[in-house]
Design a protein around this motif. Structure first.
Motif, PDB file in Angstrom:
ATOM      1  N   LYS A   1       0.829  -1.200   0.000  1.00 25.27           N
ATOM      2  CA  LYS A   1       0.000   0.000   0.000  1.00 25.27           C
ATOM      3  C   LYS A   1       0.871   1.261   0.000  1.00 25.27           C
ATOM      4  N   ALA A   2       1.921   1.223   0.805  1.00 20.54           N
ATOM      5  CA  ALA A   2       2.823   2.381   0.826  1.00 20.54           C
ATOM      6  C   ALA A   2       3.523   2.551  -0.519  1.00 20.54           C
ATOM      7  N   LEU A   3       3.896   1.441  -1.153  1.00 21.97           N
ATOM      8  CA  LEU A   3       4.533   1.516  -2.463  1.00 21.97           C
ATOM      9  C   LEU A   3       3.583   2.089  -3.501  1.00 21.97           C
ATOM     10  N   ALA A   4       2.318   1.691  -3.458  1.00 22.47           N
ATOM     11  CA  ALA A   4       1.330   2.226  -4.392  1.00 22.47           C
ATOM     12  C   ALA A   4       1.131   3.727  -4.183  1.00 22.47           C
ATOM     13  N   SER A   5       1.113   4.158  -2.932  1.00 20.94           N
ATOM     14  CA  SER A   5       0.957   5.594  -2.653  1.00 20.94           C
ATOM     15  C   SER A   5       2.144   6.386  -3.174  1.00 20.94           C
TER      16      SER A   5
ATOM     17  N   LEU B   1       4.127   5.547  -5.675  1.00 21.90           N
ATOM     18  CA  LEU B   1       4.086   5.551  -7.135  1.00 21.90           C
ATOM     19  C   LEU B   1       3.075   6.562  -7.655  1.00 21.90           C
ATOM     20  N   MET B   2       1.916   6.629  -7.019  1.00 20.85           N
ATOM     21  CA  MET B   2       0.904   7.607  -7.438  1.00 20.85           C
ATOM     22  C   MET B   2       1.406   9.032  -7.236  1.00 20.85           C
ATOM     23  N   LEU B   3       2.080   9.272  -6.120  1.00 21.41           N
ATOM     24  CA  LEU B   3       2.612  10.606  -5.855  1.00 21.41           C
ATOM     25  C   LEU B   3       3.689  10.976  -6.874  1.00 21.41           C
ATOM     26  N   GLN B   4       4.526  10.011  -7.236  1.00 19.82           N
ATOM     27  CA  GLN B   4       5.556  10.278  -8.239  1.00 19.82           C
ATOM     28  C   GLN B   4       4.951  10.592  -9.597  1.00 19.82           C
ATOM     29  N   MET B   5       3.920   9.871  -9.972  1.00 24.16           N
ATOM     30  CA  MET B   5       3.269  10.128 -11.259  1.00 24.16           C
ATOM     31  C   MET B   5       2.600  11.498 -11.290  1.00 24.16           C
ATOM     32  N   LEU B   6       2.062  11.916 -10.153  1.00 22.77           N
ATOM     33  CA  LEU B   6       1.389  13.222 -10.098  1.00 22.77           C
ATOM     34  C   LEU B   6       2.379  14.384 -10.157  1.00 22.77           C
TER      35      LEU B   6
ATOM     36  N   MET C   1       5.935   3.065 -14.154  1.00 21.41           N
ATOM     37  CA  MET C   1       5.184   3.294 -12.914  1.00 21.41           C
ATOM     38  C   MET C   1       3.761   2.769 -13.020  1.00 21.41           C
ATOM     39  N   ALA C   2       3.136   2.984 -14.171  1.00 19.66           N
ATOM     40  CA  ALA C   2       1.771   2.505 -14.357  1.00 19.66           C
ATOM     41  C   ALA C   2       1.707   0.979 -14.326  1.00 19.66           C
ATOM     42  N   ASN C   3       2.690   0.327 -14.907  1.00 18.58           N
ATOM     43  CA  ASN C   3       2.721  -1.143 -14.877  1.00 18.58           C
ATOM     44  C   ASN C   3       2.920  -1.667 -13.458  1.00 18.58           C
ATOM     45  N   LYS C   4       3.732  -0.974 -12.675  1.00 20.90           N
ATOM     46  CA  LYS C   4       3.909  -1.389 -11.277  1.00 20.90           C
ATOM     47  C   LYS C   4       2.614  -1.220 -10.491  1.00 20.90           C
ATOM     48  N   LEU C   5       1.857  -0.167 -10.798  1.00 22.71           N
ATOM     49  CA  LEU C   5       0.571   0.014 -10.121  1.00 22.71           C
ATOM     50  C   LEU C   5      -0.413  -1.082 -10.509  1.00 22.71           C
ATOM     51  N   LYS C   6      -0.346  -1.522 -11.761  1.00 24.11           N
ATOM     52  CA  LYS C   6      -1.215  -2.619 -12.184  1.00 24.11           C
ATOM     53  C   LYS C   6      -0.898  -3.895 -11.412  1.00 24.11           C
ATOM     54  N   SER C   7       0.397  -4.135 -11.181  1.00 21.45           N
ATOM     55  CA  SER C   7       0.771  -5.318 -10.416  1.00 21.45           C
ATOM     56  C   SER C   7       0.324  -5.223  -8.959  1.00 21.45           C
ATOM     57  N   LEU C   8       0.077  -4.007  -8.474  1.00 21.49           N
ATOM     58  CA  LEU C   8      -0.416  -3.803  -7.108  1.00 21.49           C
ATOM     59  C   LEU C   8      -1.932  -3.660  -7.078  1.00 21.49           C
ATOM     60  N   GLU C   9      -2.591  -4.151  -8.140  1.00 24.77           N
ATOM     61  CA  GLU C   9      -4.053  -4.158  -8.253  1.00 24.77           C
ATOM     62  C   GLU C   9      -4.625  -2.745  -8.279  1.00 24.77           C
ATOM     63  N   MET C  10      -3.883  -1.812  -8.891  1.00 18.54           N
ATOM     64  CA  MET C  10      -4.375  -0.452  -9.122  1.00 18.54           C
ATOM     65  C   MET C  10      -4.272  -0.183 -10.616  1.00 18.54           C
ATOM     66  N   GLU C  11      -5.371  -0.483 -11.303  1.00 18.29           N
ATOM     67  CA  GLU C  11      -5.378  -0.409 -12.759  1.00 18.29           C
ATOM     68  C   GLU C  11      -5.306   1.038 -13.233  1.00 18.29           C
ATOM     69  N   VAL C  12      -4.429   1.281 -14.184  1.00 14.54           N
ATOM     70  CA  VAL C  12      -4.288   2.592 -14.826  1.00 14.54           C
ATOM     71  C   VAL C  12      -4.525   2.378 -16.314  1.00 14.54           C
ATOM     72  N   SER C  13      -5.610   2.927 -16.841  1.00 15.05           N
ATOM     73  CA  SER C  13      -5.940   2.727 -18.252  1.00 15.05           C
ATOM     74  C   SER C  13      -4.956   3.480 -19.145  1.00 15.05           C
TER      75      SER C  13
END
Length: 258
Positions: A76-80, A82-87, A107-119
């Protein structure tokens, strides 16, 4: 890896017994060797400070499961992060735009692996907002189009646009340099004309001293000043009056010191 991942892909075969045939014994020996070597490789890639906190096992699949359970809470911390870095990530031009887009795609692919889909469409818009102001015309043209780009299309288009901007940059630099040089020349010419029209100011004291050059050679022995003699010194005349001594214009010597 010479089939060293066999122990990860396949379950442990049945233990060898007296009834096991040659094929079963060969399969078990192959799996045992793969398990032993892959377990050694996995442990050697983990830092010693982390390895001690992981539950040890003689089976590589069980050991990897312990590693997964140990770091599952940090996903969860890793996903947060990654999202902050993308923003907040912006293209600064230090690297190529291709590398910048591929970094955001990773970064988007890593979020997908953490079950956070980025279209893909969302990722394309994310990348567009990260481009600097010199890509504004490119962004306007994309927004006016009806077609939607994939990330691969975006990479090729952005690379072409960056090359076009690089080719147009030397011309703008030349025009700016020429304009600045003309301004400097104009300023230097105006300053020369102003200096030419200026009349040097005269110093009244300098004129007076130049009109009477002998005054610079005169020295008063009474007040120690230049420009007059003792007989014409106002202070010497005042001193004579106080002492009651008649003013003798021929007197050239000062008062005697007590």
């Amino acid at each position: 890896m010479l089939d060293y991942d066999l122990a990860i892909r396949q379950d442990e075969p049945a233990a060898i017994t007296e009834q096991s045939n040659r094929e079963q014994k060969a399969a078990y020996d192959r799996w045992e060797k793969a398990n032993r070597l892959s377990l050694m490789l996995v442990k050697n890639t983990i830092h010693l400070s982390i390895r001690g906190a992981i539950l040890d096992s003689d089976k590589v699949k069980e050991y990897l499961k312990s590693v997964e359970d140990h770091f599952k809470g940090s996903s969860k911390a890793l996903a947060s992060n990654l999202m902050l870095q993308m923003l907040t990530l912006k293209y600064d031009g230090s690297s190529g735009v291709r590398e910048h887009i591929m970094k955001m795609t990773d970064m988007a692919n890593k979020l997908k692996s953490l079950e956070m889909e980025v279209s893909d469409n969302f990722l394309v818009h994310f990348i567009m907002t990260s481009l600097p102001a010199r890509f504004d015309t490119f962004k306007v043209n994309y927004n006016a189009m009806k077609d939607k780009w994939s990330t691969s299309d975006l990479i090729s288009m952005c690379v072409q646009e960056e090359e076009h901007l690089k080719l147009a940059q030397p011309e703008s630099i030349h025009l700016t340099t020429t304009a600045n040089s003309k301004k400097r020349k104009g300023r230097s010419g105006n300053s020369g004309n102003k200096n030419a029209n200026k009349v040097p100011k005269t110093n009244p004291g300098a004129v007076a001293s130049s009109s009477n050059p002998l005054s610079d050679k005169l020295h008063c022995k009474f007040c120690r000043a230049n420009g007059h003699t003792q007989k014409n010194c106002p202070k010497f005349k005042e001193w004579l009056a106080k002492k009651g001594i008649p003013n003798n214009p021929e007197a050239t010597k000062g008062p005697k010191k007590a």
